[in-house]
Motif scaffolding. Structure first.
Motif, mmCIF file in Angstrom:
data_model
loop_
_atom_site.group_PDB
_atom_site.id
_atom_site.type_symbol
_atom_site.label_atom_id
_atom_site.label_comp_id
_atom_site.label_asym_id
_atom_site.label_seq_id
_atom_site.Cartn_x
_atom_site.Cartn_y
_atom_site.Cartn_z
ATOM 1 N N ASN A 5 0.847 -1.134 0.133
ATOM 2 C CA ASN A 5 -0.064 -0.069 -0.069
ATOM 3 C C ASN A 5 0.795 1.288 -0.087
ATOM 4 O O ASN A 5 0.536 2.019 -0.464
ATOM 5 C CB ASN A 5 -1.008 0.103 1.113
ATOM 6 C CG ASN A 5 -2.254 -0.806 0.936
ATOM 7 O OD1 ASN A 5 -2.524 -1.062 -0.168
ATOM 8 N ND2 ASN A 5 -2.882 -1.228 2.011
ATOM 9 N N THR A 6 1.941 1.239 0.611
ATOM 10 C CA THR A 6 2.893 2.371 0.640
ATOM 11 C C THR A 6 3.357 2.509 -0.646
ATOM 12 O O THR A 6 3.313 3.749 -1.289
ATOM 13 C CB THR A 6 4.120 2.132 1.737
ATOM 14 O OG1 THR A 6 3.624 1.824 2.983
ATOM 15 C CG2 THR A 6 4.807 3.351 1.559
ATOM 16 N N LEU A 9 0.593 3.939 -2.913
ATOM 17 C CA LEU A 9 0.342 5.456 -2.438
ATOM 18 C C LEU A 9 1.345 6.406 -3.060
ATOM 19 O O LEU A 9 1.090 7.451 -3.698
ATOM 20 C CB LEU A 9 0.217 5.719 -1.100
ATOM 21 C CG LEU A 9 -0.567 6.989 -0.627
ATOM 22 C CD1 LEU A 9 -1.792 7.147 -1.470
ATOM 23 C CD2 LEU A 9 -0.652 7.131 1.086
ATOM 24 N N CYS A 12 1.203 6.582 -7.031
ATOM 25 C CA CYS A 12 -0.112 7.488 -7.404
ATOM 26 C C CYS A 12 0.449 8.773 -7.206
ATOM 27 O O CYS A 12 0.031 9.706 -7.857
ATOM 28 C CB CYS A 12 -1.200 6.934 -6.452
ATOM 29 S SG CYS A 12 -2.021 5.358 -6.918
ATOM 30 N N TYR A 94 0.469 2.726 5.835
ATOM 31 C CA TYR A 94 1.350 3.676 5.197
ATOM 32 C C TYR A 94 1.981 4.491 6.287
ATOM 33 O O TYR A 94 1.386 5.182 7.053
ATOM 34 C CB TYR A 94 1.026 3.926 3.844
ATOM 35 C CG TYR A 94 -0.320 4.808 3.927
ATOM 36 C CD1 TYR A 94 -0.571 5.933 4.437
ATOM 37 C CD2 TYR A 94 -1.874 4.034 3.870
ATOM 38 C CE1 TYR A 94 -1.776 6.726 4.640
ATOM 39 C CE2 TYR A 94 -2.683 4.711 4.019
ATOM 40 C CZ TYR A 94 -2.911 6.127 4.373
ATOM 41 O OH TYR A 94 -4.046 6.682 4.370
ATOM 42 N N PHE A 99 0.907 9.710 2.748
ATOM 43 C CA PHE A 99 -0.390 10.587 2.499
ATOM 44 C C PHE A 99 -0.190 12.139 2.368
ATOM 45 O O PHE A 99 -0.899 12.809 1.296
ATOM 46 C CB PHE A 99 -1.295 10.464 3.580
ATOM 47 C CG PHE A 99 -2.642 11.013 3.603
ATOM 48 C CD1 PHE A 99 -3.616 10.571 2.728
ATOM 49 C CD2 PHE A 99 -2.877 12.250 4.334
ATOM 50 C CE1 PHE A 99 -5.148 10.850 2.476
ATOM 51 C CE2 PHE A 99 -4.201 12.819 4.294
ATOM 52 C CZ PHE A 99 -5.239 12.189 3.369
ATOM 53 N N PHE A 102 0.846 12.473 -1.465
ATOM 54 C CA PHE A 102 -0.331 12.362 -2.176
ATOM 55 C C PHE A 102 -1.323 13.561 -2.206
ATOM 56 O O PHE A 102 -1.369 14.031 -3.192
ATOM 57 C CB PHE A 102 -1.064 11.213 -1.866
ATOM 58 C CG PHE A 102 -2.220 10.705 -2.537
ATOM 59 C CD1 PHE A 102 -1.965 10.319 -4.304
ATOM 60 C CD2 PHE A 102 -3.741 10.858 -2.057
ATOM 61 C CE1 PHE A 102 -3.015 10.133 -4.747
ATOM 62 C CE2 PHE A 102 -4.667 10.501 -3.034
ATOM 63 C CZ PHE A 102 -4.490 10.085 -4.381
ATOM 64 N N GLY A 235 -5.798 6.246 -6.788
ATOM 65 C CA GLY A 235 -4.880 6.374 -5.492
ATOM 66 C C GLY A 235 -5.850 6.909 -4.352
ATOM 67 O O GLY A 235 -5.264 6.885 -3.008
ATOM 68 N N SER A 236 -6.898 7.589 -4.539
ATOM 69 C CA SER A 236 -7.942 8.321 -3.505
ATOM 70 C C SER A 236 -8.430 7.101 -2.705
ATOM 71 O O SER A 236 -8.739 7.484 -1.545
ATOM 72 C CB SER A 236 -8.833 9.055 -3.961
ATOM 73 O OG SER A 236 -8.407 10.143 -4.629
ATOM 74 N N LEU A 238 -6.357 5.038 -1.277
ATOM 75 C CA LEU A 238 -5.304 4.808 -0.397
ATOM 76 C C LEU A 238 -4.987 3.327 -0.022
ATOM 77 O O LEU A 238 -4.343 2.869 1.001
ATOM 78 C CB LEU A 238 -5.542 5.519 1.006
ATOM 79 C CG LEU A 238 -6.049 6.890 0.867
ATOM 80 C CD1 LEU A 238 -6.423 7.429 2.298
ATOM 81 C CD2 LEU A 238 -4.966 7.969 0.253
#
Length: 422
Positions: A5-6, A9, A12, A94, A99, A102, A235-236, A238
């Motif tokens: 997930n990291t 993100l 993205c 993450y 975040f 992003f 990507g939103s 997450l």
């Protein structure tokens, strides 16, 4: 920490950052040859400025935790400069800074979008002043209204901005804006309309006078925007999961349908489908699907794309009928497309839309969210732009506009022939 997930993100975030240079090409190809450097610099200026402001205090305003959910000025001082976000909380999916990165790219592209309304006639320094103030008092708070959220210790949803969490408390259902139809597109489109009114019309403004100087740039820019938009929408979520996959598919379907619809309208209206129309149609579909990408079945995404392509192709003519000079159709594409995508959810959102098992409540909250952001952004952008115009000046001299402002503002030319240099 989940490395998958990291990585998702961070990738993205990089995709969304690429959208701003893509926007620079898209906008740059649409203006006069003697204004292309100036136009592209408005986007690159936003990259530098908003990137710094976001780290210094923008994130702290946009994500103040559970405090200040309507006017988020009760910020956590430890978030200033991101000093408190270096450590990764135990069990986090993450790192917090992923975040932050992003969301920084969202802030950058939103500010850059506004610049399309003032092409060929804006001072670079005045634009940077406007971008600083508007980002601080408009974008950062509005981002908090839409994107600020928090989870309880058990992982359940605990709080969020008033557009999502607040209206869920008041009406039983919150507004849906998965990736920024209100915070990004309606926000930028309303500000663009305000600035177009403040700066006034270009010299000789009328239909057919200004033509894109470089359609290949426009197509390149649209392609980069579409590519980056997968990071924007998917990507939103997450997380690399089924919802992200749905958003990804809808980010193919809606702009593809919008591209076709725009070309059909052009063929009927003007007799010829154009490359600039194809690029503009794709962008209109991308704008419309942004708030809705995770809440529609793909068949409804295609319908939304068809509507967006046709409606926005007609909406760009409004500036000639109403007499405002939105140079590059930010209002016709981003404001109209953002409104269309946001309100469309009131009818077709999975489970809550009026036509798919819900009632009119979803439409009501979508309308409240859309028009609240529109009015807030328009009023403040007009006040900020008017103040700048009356003090330091926002618009270049008419003679500089006619000659082309690249050399006047930046001392450069976009196209220098070798024999002329020699």
């Amino acid at each position: 920490m989940e490395q998958g997930n990291t990585a998702f993100l961070l990738i993205c975030a990089a995709l969304v950052l690429l959208m701003t240079p893509g926007l620079a090409f898209f906008y740059g190809g649409l203006v006069k040859a003697k204004s292309v450097i100036s136009m592209m610099m408005l986007s690159f200026g936003a990259m530098g400025l908003i990137g710094v402001l976001w780290v210094l205090y923008g994130y702290a305003i946009a994500f103040p935790g559970s405090e200040g959910l309507i006017f988020p000025w009760s910020i956590d001082s430890s978030a200033l400069g991101l000093s408190s976000l270096v450590e990764v909380p135990e069990g986090a999916a993450y790192p917090p800074l992923a975040f932050v990165a992003f969301q920084a790219t969202f802030a950058i592209i939103t500010v850059a979008l506004v610049s399309g309304a003032i092409a060929d006639r804006a001072k670079f320094g005045s634009w940077m002043i406007f971008a600083t103030i508007w980002a601080t008092v408009v974008y950062f708070p509005v981002a908090s209204w839409v994107f600020n959220f928090g989870l309880a210790d058990d992982g359940s949803f605990a709080y969020g901005g008033w557009i999502t969490y607040g209206m869920q408390e008041w009406f039983g259902v919150g507004a849906i804006d998965f990736a920024g139809g209100t915070a990004v597109h309606i926000n930028a489109g309303a500000a663009a309309l305000a600035l177009a009114l403040v700066l006034g019309k270009r010299v000789g403004f009328q239909k057919g006078v200004s033509v894109p100087h470089n359609p290949p740039f426009v197509l390149l820019g649209a392609g980069l925007l579409w590519f980056g938009w997968f990071g924007f929408n998917a990507g939103s979520e997450l997380a690399a999961d089924g919802t992200a996959a749905l958003a990804f598919v809808n980010t193919i379907a809606a702009p593809a349908a919008a591209l076709l619809a725009w070309l059909v309208v052009e063929k009927i209206k003007d007799g010829k489908p154009t490359s600039v129309g194809a690029a503009s149609g794709a962008v209109a579909g991308l704008v419309a699907i942004t708030p809705a990408c995770a809440s529609l079945q793909p068949i409804w995404a295609i319908l939304l794309g068809l509507l967006a392509g046709a409606v926005c192709a007609l909406a760009i003519e409004l500036k000639f009928k109403l007499g405002f000079d939105d140079s590059l159709d930010v209002v016709g594409i981003h404001l109209v497309g953002g409104l269309l995508g946001t309100l469309y959810l009131g009818f077709f959102a999975n489970g809550t839309g009026l036509f798919v098992g819900g009632d009119a409540t979803q439409l009501l909250v979508q309308a409240i969210a859309a028009f609240s952001v529109l009015i807030y952004s328009f009023v403040l952008a007009y006040v900020i732009g008017f103040a700048i115009e009356k003090t330091v000046g926002f618009r270049v001299k008419n003679e500089d506009e006619i000659a082309g402002i690249d050399t006047v503002v930046h001392g450069e030319e976009g196209y220098v022939l070798a024999d002329r240099q020699a």
